[in-house]
Design an enzyme around this catalytic site. Structure first.
Site, PDB file in Angstrom:
ATOM      1  N   GLY A  46       0.683  -1.347   0.182  1.00 39.40           N
ATOM      2  CA  GLY A  46      -0.037   0.121   0.109  1.00 39.40           C
ATOM      3  C   GLY A  46       0.896   1.249  -0.051  1.00 39.40           C
ATOM      4  O   GLY A  46       1.878   1.099   0.447  1.00 39.40           O
ATOM      5  N   GLN A  51       2.771   9.938   1.147  1.00 39.90           N
ATOM      6  CA  GLN A  51       4.240   9.279   1.311  1.00 39.90           C
ATOM      7  C   GLN A  51       5.292   9.918   0.186  1.00 39.90           C
ATOM      8  O   GLN A  51       6.351   9.579   0.159  1.00 39.90           O
ATOM      9  CB  GLN A  51       4.037   7.817   1.298  1.00 39.90           C
ATOM     10  CG  GLN A  51       3.428   7.414   2.778  1.00 39.90           C
ATOM     11  CD  GLN A  51       3.356   5.958   2.515  1.00 39.90           C
ATOM     12  OE1 GLN A  51       2.079   5.398   2.214  1.00 39.90           O
ATOM     13  NE2 GLN A  51       4.326   5.073   3.090  1.00 39.90           N
ATOM     14  N   CYS A  91       5.685  -0.273   7.385  1.00 38.58           N
ATOM     15  CA  CYS A  91       5.696   0.861   6.572  1.00 38.58           C
ATOM     16  C   CYS A  91       6.460   1.447   5.805  1.00 38.58           C
ATOM     17  O   CYS A  91       7.723   1.494   6.379  1.00 38.58           O
ATOM     18  CB  CYS A  91       4.890   2.344   7.633  1.00 38.58           C
ATOM     19  SG  CYS A  91       4.196   3.712   6.522  1.00 38.58           S
ATOM     20  N   LEU A  92       6.577   1.773   4.547  1.00 37.66           N
ATOM     21  CA  LEU A  92       7.542   2.180   3.629  1.00 37.66           C
ATOM     22  C   LEU A  92       8.024   3.431   4.300  1.00 37.66           C
ATOM     23  O   LEU A  92       9.154   3.756   4.048  1.00 37.66           O
ATOM     24  CB  LEU A  92       7.064   2.345   2.157  1.00 37.66           C
ATOM     25  CG  LEU A  92       6.613   1.133   1.431  1.00 37.66           C
ATOM     26  CD1 LEU A  92       6.084   1.306   0.146  1.00 37.66           C
ATOM     27  CD2 LEU A  92       7.701  -0.032   1.559  1.00 37.66           C
ATOM     28  N   HIS A 133      -4.750   1.775   7.233  1.00 33.74           N
ATOM     29  CA  HIS A 133      -3.385   2.467   7.366  1.00 33.74           C
ATOM     30  C   HIS A 133      -3.259   3.594   6.354  1.00 33.74           C
ATOM     31  O   HIS A 133      -2.843   4.500   6.623  1.00 33.74           O
ATOM     32  CB  HIS A 133      -2.485   1.228   7.285  1.00 33.74           C
ATOM     33  CG  HIS A 133      -0.929   1.554   7.259  1.00 33.74           C
ATOM     34  ND1 HIS A 133      -0.018   0.749   8.040  1.00 33.74           N
ATOM     35  CD2 HIS A 133      -0.262   2.483   6.461  1.00 33.74           C
ATOM     36  CE1 HIS A 133       1.179   1.528   7.726  1.00 33.74           C
ATOM     37  NE2 HIS A 133       0.931   2.216   7.036  1.00 33.74           N
ATOM     38  N   GLU A 134      -3.398   3.126   5.273  1.00 35.45           N
ATOM     39  CA  GLU A 134      -3.388   4.189   4.181  1.00 35.45           C
ATOM     40  C   GLU A 134      -4.094   5.498   4.404  1.00 35.45           C
ATOM     41  O   GLU A 134      -3.753   6.375   3.951  1.00 35.45           O
ATOM     42  CB  GLU A 134      -3.594   3.598   2.713  1.00 35.45           C
ATOM     43  CG  GLU A 134      -2.647   2.507   2.384  1.00 35.45           C
ATOM     44  CD  GLU A 134      -1.187   2.621   2.738  1.00 35.45           C
ATOM     45  OE1 GLU A 134      -0.700   3.612   2.530  1.00 35.45           O
ATOM     46  OE2 GLU A 134      -0.575   1.633   2.961  1.00 35.45           O
ATOM     47  N   HIS A 137      -2.726   8.052   6.544  1.00 33.23           N
ATOM     48  CA  HIS A 137      -1.692   8.635   5.926  1.00 33.23           C
ATOM     49  C   HIS A 137      -2.467   9.980   5.605  1.00 33.23           C
ATOM     50  O   HIS A 137      -1.499  11.049   5.336  1.00 33.23           O
ATOM     51  CB  HIS A 137      -0.952   8.021   4.723  1.00 33.23           C
ATOM     52  CG  HIS A 137       0.244   7.126   5.228  1.00 33.23           C
ATOM     53  ND1 HIS A 137       1.392   7.518   5.972  1.00 33.23           N
ATOM     54  CD2 HIS A 137       0.289   5.510   5.038  1.00 33.23           C
ATOM     55  CE1 HIS A 137       2.224   6.181   6.207  1.00 33.23           C
ATOM     56  NE2 HIS A 137       1.599   5.307   5.793  1.00 33.23           N
TER      57      HIS A 137
END
Ligand code: NI
Length: 167
Positions: A46, A51, A91-92, A133-134, A137
Site C-alpha cells: 500500500g 508518502q 510502513c515504507l 493504514h493508508e 496517511h
C-alpha cells in the site's frame, strides 16, 4: 516507469493533511500508475500520495501475492466499521519497524477509482488493515501514532539507530 521518492520519518511532510481530488484527468491516472510502480518496486502492499509528498486523497493498494490486483482509492471514506483485529504493521515511510496495531476488523469504504467512477466495497482481514493504514496517511497519521507512548518512543529510537548505521 516512473518511480517516486518515498518520504520517511521523521520527515514532517508526512503530517500533512491531504486535500480531496476534484479533477479526474489523464494526469491523475498517470500519477496513480506511478504510485503503483513505486509501491511494487519498494516492495509494499500500500502507498498513500502523502508518502510521495503529493497531498491529495489518493492511495494505491495490492495485497495479492501475484501483484495483479491493483486498487486505487480516491477520496476514500470509511462509512462503517465493525469488530477489532490486531495485526503487525510496517510502513515504507518507517523502514525496519514493525508493530502490532489495533484496527477495525471489517470496514465498508466508499471512494472513487482513478477514472472518477463511484465505488463502494467491504473489506476485512489484511485488506481492511491496509485501507485503514493508508487512509491514516492522508490524515497525517503513521501507524506508530497508534502505539502507547513508551512503545512509540522505543520504535523511534530504533529508527534513529538504524539511520545512523546507514549514514
Ligand atoms: Ni504506511
Amino acid at each position: 516507469m516512473t518511480l517516486l521518492t518515498i518520504l520517511t520519518l521523521p520527515d514532517k511532510r508526512l503530517k500533512t493533511i491531504a486535500k480531496p481530488v476534484t479533477v479526474f484527468d489523464q494526469k491523475l491516472q498517470e500519477f496513480a500508475n506511478n504510485m503503483l510502480d513505486t509501491m511494487y518496486e519498494a516492495p509494499g502492499i500500500g502507498l498513500a500520495a502523502t508518502q510521495v509528498d503529493k497531498h491529495i486523497q489518493l492511495v494505491v493498494i495490492d495485497i495479492s501475492e501475484e501483484k495483479n490486483q491493483p486498487l486505487c482509492l480516491v477520496n476514500p471514506k470509511i462509512i462503517q466499521k465493525e469488530g477489532v483485529q490486531i495485526h503487525e504493521e510496517g510502513c515504507l515511510s518507517v523502514p525496519g519497524i514493525y508493530a502490532k496495531v489495533k484496527r477495525a476488523s471489517t470496514i465498508e469504504v466508499k471512494y472513487f477509482n482513478e477514472k472518477g467512477e463511484k465505488k463502494k466495497m467491504q473489506a476485512d482481514e489484511l485488506l481492511a488493515v491496509c485501507i485503514q493504514h493508508e487512509i491514516d496517511h492522508l490524515n497525517g497519521v503513521v501507524f506508530l501514532d497508534h502505539l502507547s507512548p513508551l512503545k512509540r518512543k522505543m520504535a523511534i529510537k530504533k529508527l534513529e539507530k538504524e539511520a545512523e548505521i546507514s549514514d
